[in-house]
Motif scaffolding. Structure first.
Motif, short mmCIF file in Angstrom:
data_model
loop_
_atom_site.label_atom_id
_atom_site.label_comp_id
_atom_site.label_asym_id
_atom_site.label_seq_id
_atom_site.Cartn_x
_atom_site.Cartn_y
_atom_site.Cartn_z
N GLU A 13 16.59 -2.76 -8.28
CA GLU A 13 16.98 -2.06 -7.86
C GLU A 13 16.47 -2.12 -6.47
OE1 GLU A 13 17.94 2.06 -5.76
OE2 GLU A 13 19.01 0.79 -7.63
N LYS A 14 15.29 -2.54 -6.90
CA LYS A 14 14.35 -2.51 -5.71
C LYS A 14 13.76 -3.38 -4.85
CE LYS A 14 9.82 -0.42 -6.43
NZ LYS A 14 8.62 0.32 -7.04
N TYR A 15 14.02 -4.81 -5.47
CA TYR A 15 13.47 -5.91 -4.75
C TYR A 15 14.84 -6.97 -4.53
CZ TYR A 15 8.86 -4.80 -5.21
OH TYR A 15 7.43 -4.53 -5.52
N ASN A 17 18.38 -5.45 -4.56
CA ASN A 17 19.28 -4.46 -4.35
C ASN A 17 20.43 -6.13 -3.00
OD1 ASN A 17 21.27 -2.61 -2.36
ND2 ASN A 17 19.84 -1.71 -3.73
N ASN A 19 22.58 -4.50 -0.70
CA ASN A 19 22.81 -3.68 0.40
C ASN A 19 21.65 -4.66 1.70
OD1 ASN A 19 21.49 -1.80 2.69
ND2 ASN A 19 23.86 -0.65 1.28
N ALA A 22 18.75 -2.54 2.47
CA ALA A 22 17.57 -3.04 1.62
C ALA A 22 16.98 -4.16 1.52
CB ALA A 22 18.36 -2.58 0.17
N LYS A 23 18.08 -5.58 2.03
CA LYS A 23 17.16 -6.59 2.16
C LYS A 23 16.23 -7.00 3.25
CE LYS A 23 20.04 -10.13 0.97
NZ LYS A 23 21.53 -10.41 1.29
N LEU A 25 14.33 -4.19 4.40
CA LEU A 25 13.09 -3.68 4.25
C LEU A 25 12.90 -4.59 3.43
CD1 LEU A 25 14.84 -0.02 3.28
CD2 LEU A 25 13.21 -0.84 5.37
N VAL A 26 12.96 -4.82 2.29
CA VAL A 26 12.37 -5.65 1.00
C VAL A 26 11.99 -6.88 1.72
CG1 VAL A 26 12.43 -6.96 -0.48
CG2 VAL A 26 13.23 -5.03 -0.78
N TRP A 148 10.08 8.49 3.04
CA TRP A 148 10.70 7.64 2.15
C TRP A 148 11.44 8.18 1.18
CZ3 TRP A 148 10.06 2.90 -0.90
CH2 TRP A 148 10.54 2.87 -2.36
N ASN A 152 15.47 8.03 1.47
CA ASN A 152 16.82 8.07 0.21
C ASN A 152 17.75 10.05 0.43
OD1 ASN A 152 15.39 6.71 -1.99
ND2 ASN A 152 14.00 8.08 -2.54
N ARG A 155 20.57 8.48 2.62
CA ARG A 155 21.82 7.40 1.83
C ARG A 155 22.55 8.31 0.35
NH1 ARG A 155 19.63 3.80 -2.44
NH2 ARG A 155 16.95 4.48 -3.00
#
Length: 204
Positions: A13-15, A17, A19, A22-23, A25-26, A148, A152, A155
């Motif tokens: 979910e956090k690292y 993902n 999407n 999301a990638k 952002l990480v 944050w 959320n 989305r």
């Protein structure tokens, strides 16, 4: 919670993902983490601790950024410790609570606490314990509010809780988190990869 669900919660979910946003952002998170870590003098990167390491994804990144003589990771969840050991068999990985780390005063030169304080009922106690086990530096990250929660909600996630991620029982903007950290540490440098805040600190 089963082993598979624990690992999935922390990694996929956090690292992990897939999407594209999301990638991106990480990637920003880890770029900022590396930037701060490499500001630590080499002599203070020889004995390093990461608390609340999860399944070892952040641990693996930190370990790859710079050579170190001793790297220790710890988490309160035995299943996550086992996952980290599997991922990084050459480092020491222990089961420990961030409130009661089984290490000597000043045993480590640099300590990491990434994405953990927001889950804690007593973050002040955790900060004090981080300061106890480090001789010099700490790198601390948390979600940056209200960005944050707004992301959320954008989305369509956690709308009934105004975007607050389940398990987050603390919510800090920049000034609030700095106030918490500065009880024990001096903030030397900071990075703000969306939607996080991250600080390189020196023990007072």
């Amino acid at each position: 919670m089963t082993k598979s669900s624990v690992v999935d919660e922390f990694s996929k979910e956090k690292y992990e993902n897939q999407n594209p946003i999301a990638k991106w952002l990480v990637r920003g998170f880890f770029k900022s983490l590396k930037n701060l870590y490499l500001q630590v003098p080499k002599k203070n990167r020889q004995n390093v601790l990461e608390v609340a390491c999860g399944p070892g994804i952040s641990t693996e990144k930190i370990y790859s950024y710079a050579s170190t003589k001793r790297f220790v990771a710890t988490d309160i969840e035995p299943d996550l410790v086992a996952e980290t050991k599997k991922k990084l068999p050459n480092i020491q990985v222990d089961v420990n609570s961030i409130y009661d780390l089984n290490y000597k005063d000043g045993e480590f030169e640099t300590v990491f606490a990434l994405e953990v304080l927001e889950h804690l009922e007593e973050p002040e106690k955790a900060i004090k314990e981080l300061a106890r086990v480090t001789s010099t530096y700490a790198i601390i990250s948390c979600p940056r509010e209200p960005i944050w929660r707004l992301m959320n909600m954008a989305r369509g996630k956690f709308l009934t809780d105004f975007g607050n991620t389940p398990g987050h029982i603390q919510n800090w903007g920049k000034s609030e988190l700095k106030t918490l950290i500065e009880v024990e540490f001096e903030i030397l440098s900071s990075e703000f990869p969306i939607p996080w805040q991250m600080y390189l600190c020196r023990k007072k």
